[in-house]
Design a protein around this motif. Structure first.
Motif, PDB file in Angstrom:
ATOM      1  N   SER A 163       0.831  -1.207   0.000  1.00  0.00           N
ATOM      2  CA  SER A 163       0.000   0.000   0.000  1.00  0.00           C
ATOM      3  C   SER A 163       0.860   1.249   0.000  1.00  0.00           C
ATOM      4  O   SER A 163       0.552   2.230  -0.682  1.00  0.00           O
ATOM      5  CB  SER A 163      -0.918  -0.003   1.227  1.00  0.00           C
ATOM      6  OG  SER A 163      -1.758  -1.125   1.238  1.00  0.00           O
ATOM      7  N   ILE A 196       1.310   4.338  -3.236  1.00  0.00           N
ATOM      8  CA  ILE A 196       1.052   5.764  -3.099  1.00  0.00           C
ATOM      9  C   ILE A 196       2.019   6.585  -3.958  1.00  0.00           C
ATOM     10  O   ILE A 196       1.662   7.639  -4.487  1.00  0.00           O
ATOM     11  CB  ILE A 196       1.146   6.173  -1.613  1.00  0.00           C
ATOM     12  CG1 ILE A 196       0.071   5.457  -0.798  1.00  0.00           C
ATOM     13  CG2 ILE A 196       1.001   7.672  -1.436  1.00  0.00           C
ATOM     14  CD1 ILE A 196       0.202   5.668   0.691  1.00  0.00           C
ATOM     15  N   MET A 218      -4.748   3.305   3.790  1.00  0.00           N
ATOM     16  CA  MET A 218      -3.872   3.536   2.637  1.00  0.00           C
ATOM     17  C   MET A 218      -4.469   2.979   1.352  1.00  0.00           C
ATOM     18  O   MET A 218      -4.152   3.459   0.259  1.00  0.00           O
ATOM     19  CB  MET A 218      -2.494   2.923   2.902  1.00  0.00           C
ATOM     20  CG  MET A 218      -1.656   3.726   3.869  1.00  0.00           C
ATOM     21  SD  MET A 218       0.098   3.305   3.811  1.00  0.00           S
ATOM     22  CE  MET A 218       0.047   1.642   4.431  1.00  0.00           C
ATOM     23  N   ILE A 248      -6.227   5.768  -0.072  1.00  0.00           N
ATOM     24  CA  ILE A 248      -5.360   6.819  -0.632  1.00  0.00           C
ATOM     25  C   ILE A 248      -5.098   6.569  -2.112  1.00  0.00           C
ATOM     26  O   ILE A 248      -5.372   7.425  -2.965  1.00  0.00           O
ATOM     27  CB  ILE A 248      -4.030   6.896   0.145  1.00  0.00           C
ATOM     28  CG1 ILE A 248      -4.265   7.303   1.590  1.00  0.00           C
ATOM     29  CG2 ILE A 248      -3.090   7.894  -0.517  1.00  0.00           C
ATOM     30  CD1 ILE A 248      -3.012   7.244   2.436  1.00  0.00           C
ATOM     31  N   TYR A 249      -4.560   5.379  -2.445  1.00  0.00           N
ATOM     32  CA  TYR A 249      -4.191   5.188  -3.858  1.00  0.00           C
ATOM     33  C   TYR A 249      -5.413   4.977  -4.741  1.00  0.00           C
ATOM     34  O   TYR A 249      -5.360   5.239  -5.937  1.00  0.00           O
ATOM     35  CB  TYR A 249      -3.170   4.064  -4.029  1.00  0.00           C
ATOM     36  CG  TYR A 249      -3.548   2.687  -3.547  1.00  0.00           C
ATOM     37  CD1 TYR A 249      -4.421   1.885  -4.267  1.00  0.00           C
ATOM     38  CD2 TYR A 249      -2.980   2.151  -2.390  1.00  0.00           C
ATOM     39  CE1 TYR A 249      -4.741   0.614  -3.844  1.00  0.00           C
ATOM     40  CE2 TYR A 249      -3.302   0.881  -1.963  1.00  0.00           C
ATOM     41  CZ  TYR A 249      -4.179   0.118  -2.691  1.00  0.00           C
ATOM     42  OH  TYR A 249      -4.507  -1.148  -2.276  1.00  0.00           O
ATOM     43  N   ARG A 288      -6.554   8.450  -5.377  1.00  0.00           N
ATOM     44  CA  ARG A 288      -5.537   9.058  -6.250  1.00  0.00           C
ATOM     45  C   ARG A 288      -5.825   8.728  -7.711  1.00  0.00           C
ATOM     46  O   ARG A 288      -5.721   9.590  -8.588  1.00  0.00           O
ATOM     47  CB  ARG A 288      -4.167   8.533  -5.833  1.00  0.00           C
ATOM     48  CG  ARG A 288      -2.991   9.164  -6.522  1.00  0.00           C
ATOM     49  CD  ARG A 288      -1.717   8.830  -5.763  1.00  0.00           C
ATOM     50  NE  ARG A 288      -0.524   9.192  -6.501  1.00  0.00           N
ATOM     51  CZ  ARG A 288       0.248   8.336  -7.140  1.00  0.00           C
ATOM     52  NH1 ARG A 288      -0.064   7.038  -7.130  1.00  0.00           N
ATOM     53  NH2 ARG A 288       1.317   8.730  -7.774  1.00  0.00           N
ATOM     54  N   GLY A 293      -7.789   7.697   5.884  1.00  0.00           N
ATOM     55  CA  GLY A 293      -6.957   7.480   4.705  1.00  0.00           C
ATOM     56  C   GLY A 293      -7.007   8.665   3.758  1.00  0.00           C
ATOM     57  O   GLY A 293      -5.981   9.092   3.215  1.00  0.00           O
ATOM     58  N   GLY A 314      -3.745  10.954   3.033  1.00  0.00           N
ATOM     59  CA  GLY A 314      -3.289  11.134   1.656  1.00  0.00           C
ATOM     60  C   GLY A 314      -3.251  12.599   1.253  1.00  0.00           C
ATOM     61  O   GLY A 314      -2.317  13.047   0.570  1.00  0.00           O
TER      62      GLY A 314
END
Length: 555
Positions: free
Chosen positions: A252, A256, A381, A384-385, A388, A459, A463
């Motif tokens: 994870s 990122i 996490m 987060i991605y 993203r 998260g 981020g």
């Protein structure tokens, strides 16, 4: 047209859902069927082949068949119709049949055949584009999978002392040391730490192969085999739980800082595999299998949507050039974001039913505060991605991408992702009802029940704060450290330098196969022709000397 008929015939064959209905029937009456075939008899020795059918086997085969049919249908448009695409098609079929051998058989020898078939055919698929980078990625994939085969071979030899290779007859009698070999083999196939470097490298394969490998076949083979061999692993091998936990955190965190679209999805697969392994070694076997099935649906959809982005954007995989892709591919972007939200565990999508239930059941286990903190941090996490990717596909500026050739018309690629998005929405609810998880009564205080909901927003906040720092806050070394998977594949770089940059006899030594094959032969003729050219432009003394040598030889 004949070539396309090959694809369509196998699509309809794999799309047939009788395995799922058999699984429902077997689950209803708790039924198991064993088919035994006597292949050959020599005096008192019988060579038997067994097929073992129960609800776990049938449900998993139905998922593999459905995703394989979608990948084959998708490949008609993505790979085109040529002699090369036919080779790709037959490799896909061999890959699926190898997975069938591993799923259906309780015999360790036939499991090894399917296990080796997955490893070897995955090598052929990774090097499909025949470039230098894909050759290196295939080399890493093959070598690490061969490393896992060593443990399985020793396991097979050792289990013969128990009297049979049918593992389900002796599942409760194996010693702890023999199970370590099995866990070692499954960790290499499922890319757990420290064998994780091959999974992002396998992204050199075509995108339909990545969708098949990362959802329901190669990487899930190790998890499925551990589920089959489960015999109280939670009691004796609980420390392997921390391997899965570390794999979740490591993958994870690396995702990122990654900008390659397929690599980010590969890291998310690695994170979910860590979740399955940690859940399995905590003793929750059915929950691990449940997440294995729900993850297969939305992860294959995520890869196929990413393939459409790459297809229409001129083979570009950098998410920084994906800006505002929702403007010219609205349907594909919607499916892509649905699968990303299912990965995060957004309520009432398929990922929510498995991940949220795993988190709730973890509250009843014997875990310390450190495990809970790391576990919830890994869930955060994931958000987060995933967001993203949402930002770069929906909100980010277009970066002057030409829109003239972009379209979202209905074709075979869109049909396949449409069918997968339906199951990404409803498969979690369906399998929760089929596997009777909805009958479990989980009573938790309100603040604990909302912890997973808070980790979702934590998260997002983490981020946002992380990307608010300037580039120079961490330093370039920090980004290199995360971009290269914490330097986990340092041995791979050594192999790369050895095979590709070792200078010997004036040319690069590629590998033993190429050195003694076509590349080495061509370089030999090249050096030999240079040698003859140097002789031909030299003085007459060499010709006179050669004349006298041959003259004395003839005499």
């Amino acid at each position: 047209m004949i070539k396309m008929n090959y694809y369509l015939c196998w699509f309809f064959f794999f799309f047939f859902f009788f395995f799922f209905f058999f699984g429902l029937y077997f689950s209803l009456i708790d039924y198991v069927v064993v088919f035994e075939y006597n292949l050959i008899s020599l005096n008192s020795v019988d060579f038997l082949y067994l097929i073992y059918l129960d609800k776990i086997c049938l449900f998993f085969i139905s998922v593999v068949l459905f995703i394989s049919s979608m990948v084959i249908l998708y490949s008609i448009d993505y790979m085109g119709l040529s002699v090369s695409s036919l080779r790709f098609f037959f490799l896909i079929l061999l890959f699926i049949f190898s997975m069938f051998l591993m799923i259906l058989s309780p015999n360790l020898l036939s499991i090894l055949v399917g296990w080796d078939g997955l490893g070897l055919i995955s090598y052929c698929l990774v090097i499909y584009y025949s470039s230098l980078s894909s050759y290196f990625a295939g080399l890493i994939t093959c070598l690490i999978n061969r490393l896992g085969d060593v443990g399985l071979l020793i396991f097979i030899s050792w289990s013969f002392s128990y009297g049979s290779w049918h593992f389900f007859l002796y599942n409760n009698y194996y010693s702890s040391y023999i199970v370590y070999l099995l866990i070692f083999s499954c960790f290499t196939k499922s890319a757990q730490v420290p064998f994780s470097c091959w999974l992002p490298a396998a992204m050199a394969a075509p995108t339909p192969v990545s969708a098949l490998v990362h959802s329901s076949t190669l990487v899930t083979a190790g998890v499925y085999l551990l589920i089959r061999f489960f015999m109280g692993l939670s009691s004796f091998f609980f420390f392997f739980f921390f391997f899965g936990l570390f794999t979740m955190f490591f993958s994870s965190f690396c995702a990122i800082f990654e900008f390659d679209l397929k690599s980010i999805i590969a890291f998310s697969t690695l994170s979910q595999l860590g979740l399955m392994i940690s859940c399995l070694f905590s003793g929750y076997v059915d929950l691990s299998f449940f997440h294995l099935i729900s993850h297969a649906m939305f992860k294959s959809l995520l890869f196929l949507c990413a393939g459409i982005f790459i297809y229409y954007m001129g083979d570009n995989q950098d998410i920084r050039f994906m800006g505002s892709v929702c403007k010219f591919l609205p349907f594909t972007t919607s499916c892509f974001n649905i699968s990303s939200f299912a990965l995060c565990g957004v309520p009432f999508l398929s990922g929510f039913y498995s991940k949220d239930f795993i988190v709730d059941i973890y509250m009843f286990g014997v875990f310390n505060v450190f495990s809970f903190v790391v576990y919830y941090f890994c869930l955060g996490m994931t958000v987060i991605y995933s967001f993203r990717l949402f930002y770069y596909s929906m909100i980010y500026s277009s970066k002057f991408v030409c829109f003239s050739f972009m379209c979202d018309d209905l074709n075979l690629m869109k049909i396949s992702i449409y069918m997968l998005v339906f199951f990404s929405l409803f498969s979690g609810c369906l399998f929760m009802w089929v596997m009777d998880f909805d009958l479990d009564f989980v009573f938790l205080p309100m603040y604990i029940k909302l912890m997973s909901f808070f980790s979702f927003f934590f998260g997002l906040l983490f981020g946002f704060e992380l990307f608010g720092f300037s580039f120079y806050f961490f330093g370039i070394d920090f980004y290199i450290f995360n971009g290269y998977m914490w330097f986990m594949f340092g041995h791979s770089l050594y192999l790369y330098s050895f095979f590709y940059y070792l200078v010997n006899m004036g040319f690069s030594l590629m590998s033993w196969g190429e050195y003694y094959g076509g590349y080495g032969l061509s370089m030999f003729f090249y050096k030999f022709s240079d040698f003859l050219y140097l002789i031909s432009i030299n003085s007459l003394k060499i010709f006179l000397l050669s004349f006298f040598i041959w003259f004395f030889v003839m005499i």
